[in-house]
Scaffold this motif. Structure first.
Motif, PDB file in Angstrom:
ATOM      1  N   UNK A 143      -0.233  -5.988   4.881  1.00  0.00           N
ATOM      2  CA  UNK A 143      -1.431  -5.243   5.277  1.00  0.00           C
ATOM      3  C   UNK A 143      -2.463  -5.271   4.157  1.00  0.00           C
ATOM      4  N   UNK A 144      -3.671  -5.713   4.487  1.00  0.00           N
ATOM      5  CA  UNK A 144      -4.768  -5.671   3.518  1.00  0.00           C
ATOM      6  C   UNK A 144      -5.355  -4.264   3.526  1.00  0.00           C
ATOM      7  N   UNK A 145      -5.488  -3.705   2.365  1.00  0.00           N
ATOM      8  CA  UNK A 145      -5.873  -2.293   2.290  1.00  0.00           C
ATOM      9  C   UNK A 145      -6.682  -2.043   1.023  1.00  0.00           C
ATOM     10  N   UNK A 146      -7.811  -1.370   1.180  1.00  0.00           N
ATOM     11  CA  UNK A 146      -8.613  -0.969   0.028  1.00  0.00           C
ATOM     12  C   UNK A 146      -9.021   0.487   0.221  1.00  0.00           C
ATOM     13  N   UNK A 147      -8.819   1.289  -0.814  1.00  0.00           N
ATOM     14  CA  UNK A 147      -9.104   2.727  -0.701  1.00  0.00           C
ATOM     15  C   UNK A 147      -9.741   3.228  -1.990  1.00  0.00           C
ATOM     16  N   UNK A 148     -10.667   4.161  -1.838  1.00  0.00           N
ATOM     17  CA  UNK A 148     -11.240   4.887  -2.970  1.00  0.00           C
ATOM     18  C   UNK A 148     -10.908   6.360  -2.787  1.00  0.00           C
ATOM     19  N   UNK A 149     -10.212   6.948  -3.749  1.00  0.00           N
ATOM     20  CA  UNK A 149      -9.785   8.342  -3.644  1.00  0.00           C
ATOM     21  C   UNK A 149     -10.757   9.240  -4.408  1.00  0.00           C
ATOM     22  N   UNK A 198       1.984   0.315   3.627  1.00  0.00           N
ATOM     23  CA  UNK A 198       2.688  -0.924   3.975  1.00  0.00           C
ATOM     24  C   UNK A 198       4.155  -0.664   4.304  1.00  0.00           C
ATOM     25  N   UNK A 199       4.793   0.197   3.510  1.00  0.00           N
ATOM     26  CA  UNK A 199       6.224   0.456   3.716  1.00  0.00           C
ATOM     27  C   UNK A 199       6.467   1.253   4.989  1.00  0.00           C
ATOM     28  N   UNK A 200       5.701   2.292   5.222  1.00  0.00           N
ATOM     29  CA  UNK A 200       5.907   3.148   6.396  1.00  0.00           C
ATOM     30  C   UNK A 200       5.641   2.392   7.684  1.00  0.00           C
ATOM     31  N   UNK A 201       4.547   1.628   7.702  1.00  0.00           N
ATOM     32  CA  UNK A 201       4.154   0.910   8.912  1.00  0.00           C
ATOM     33  C   UNK A 201       4.938  -0.385   9.095  1.00  0.00           C
ATOM     34  N   UNK A 248      -3.186   3.443  -5.347  1.00  0.00           N
ATOM     35  CA  UNK A 248      -2.013   2.573  -5.266  1.00  0.00           C
ATOM     36  C   UNK A 248      -0.959   3.148  -4.320  1.00  0.00           C
ATOM     37  N   UNK A 249      -0.771   4.465  -4.370  1.00  0.00           N
ATOM     38  CA  UNK A 249       0.187   5.104  -3.456  1.00  0.00           C
ATOM     39  C   UNK A 249      -0.212   4.869  -2.008  1.00  0.00           C
ATOM     40  N   UNK A 264      -9.795  -0.060   5.377  1.00  0.00           N
ATOM     41  CA  UNK A 264     -10.737   0.320   4.319  1.00  0.00           C
ATOM     42  C   UNK A 264     -10.924   1.832   4.439  1.00  0.00           C
ATOM     43  N   UNK A 265     -10.677   2.548   3.363  1.00  0.00           N
ATOM     44  CA  UNK A 265     -10.672   4.013   3.446  1.00  0.00           C
ATOM     45  C   UNK A 265     -11.318   4.641   2.227  1.00  0.00           C
TER      46      UNK A 265
END
Length: 340
Positions: free
Chosen positions: A237-243, A229-232, A222-223, A153-154
């Motif tokens: 991977x569950x991931x949520x981010x607000x930019x 996910x691709x790099x790691x 989205x990036x 979460x980021x």
């Protein structure tokens, strides 16, 4: 490390291209010849590099034969046109745009995380991640290695330079307004020129919208999710981010909560960070402190007290260096080592 032969910097007159030139000199990457390319508008410009005067060539019309490695920073649309031309002429392309990042036949590489991916590049192209994703990758890779990363979460705090020179110019123009401090401090309405590069006035403000909206998420968000996910190598991977765009010229920051399979130990994470040259532990990571240096700055490391298996930290990094130019040159260095 063997010589790179002939290197091309494509987009050499741009914001990131200038940093690429600087880093090539600083790191003393071995090469025999170097060529600079840009759009027709910038072709003919003369750039001083390593004691020489080098004329910038028109990327659309130049003879591309004899180039071994081409490092691109010209935007996705132009990369889709010109990267295949350089590959056809015999070069390996390291592309800084979003054009090829999610192509399954193009490796997406952060040398501290997945360096061996450079060996497999069937299209002759290797992609650089987005500048915000890049800054998060070294510490998240360490967490995954130690504790098994399951969820991120980021919230990001992205500098104006992430939107190019136009973004920097717009923020600078807004900051020059003589009534800025009085209006914002006294709570009055801010009467600025209409913003063009950003969706709202950035000076004295934060904008919780970076990129174009797609079904509630932005392209920047989205990036971060897809590239992480691709790099790691963590497809689930569950991931949520607000930019968020902030009134900073250079340096992206991210507040991260990482949830793990195993209970994370702050001491183990800190010890591993100290062994990673691309990371530097500091008491107070800030974008200003990260500007102009290579490592990402990491601090505010603590347990996530809302869960049993979480760890929280704050990371800042120079989005023009590690977020773009430096990573591309490091990819080139890895290529040269593996092909030695």
């Amino acid at each position: 490390m063997r010589s790179a032969g002939t290197i091309a910097i494509v987009g050499a007159t741009g914001q990131v291209g200038g940093v690429m030139r600087q880093i090539l000199e600083e790191r003393k990457v071995p090469f025999d010849h170097i060529r600079f390319f840009a759009s027709p508008r910038s072709a003919g410009t003369v750039i001083e590099f390593d004691g020489r005067s080098i004329e910038v060539e028109d990327v659309k019309t130049a003879d591309l034969r004899g180039i071994d490695y081409a490092v691109f920073s010209i935007g996705a649309t132009a990369s889709k046109v010109h990267a295949p031309r350089f590959v056809e002429a015999g070069a390996v392309v390291i592309d800084n745009s979003s054009a090829y990042r999610m192509d399954p036949n193009v490796p997406l590489v952060v040398p501290e995380v997945n360096p061996r991916e450079v060996v497999r590049h069937p299209l002759g192209i290797i992609a650089n991640p987005n500048c915000t994703t890049m800054i998060a990758m070294p510490p998240l890779a360490i967490i995954d290695r130690l504790f098994g990363l399951e969820r991120v979460i980021a919230a990001t705090y992205q500098a104006a330079s992430g939107a190019g020179r136009e973004g920097v110019a717009e923020l600078d123009a807004e900051l020059q307004r003589p009534n800025l401090a009085a209006l914002t401090f006294d709570g009055g309405a801010v009467d600025f020129m209409s913003p063009v590069k950003f969706p709202a006035v950035l000076a004295g403000n934060v904008i919780p919208l970076a990129g174009d909206l797609h079904d509630g998420d932005t392209s920047e968000e989205e990036k971060f999710v897809n590239e992480s996910r691709k790099i790691l190598g963590l497809a689930d991977l569950r991931c949520h981010v607000t930019c968020v765009r902030v009134p900073v010229f250079t340096g992206h920051s991210i507040a991260i909560v990482a949830e793990c399979r195993d209970t994370p130990r702050v001491e183990s994470f800190v010890d591993a960070l100290r062994q990673e040259p691309g990371c530097q532990i500091v008491e107070l990571p800030t974008p200003l402190a990260s500007a102009g240096i290579d490592p990402v700055l990491i601090g505010r490391i603590r347990p996530d007290r809302s869960s049993t298996n979480g760890i929280a930290f704050f990371v800042s990094g120079d989005n023009l260096r590690k977020g773009a130019a430096l990573n591309a040159i490091q990819v080139l260095e890895v290529l040269l080592r593996y092909k030695a």
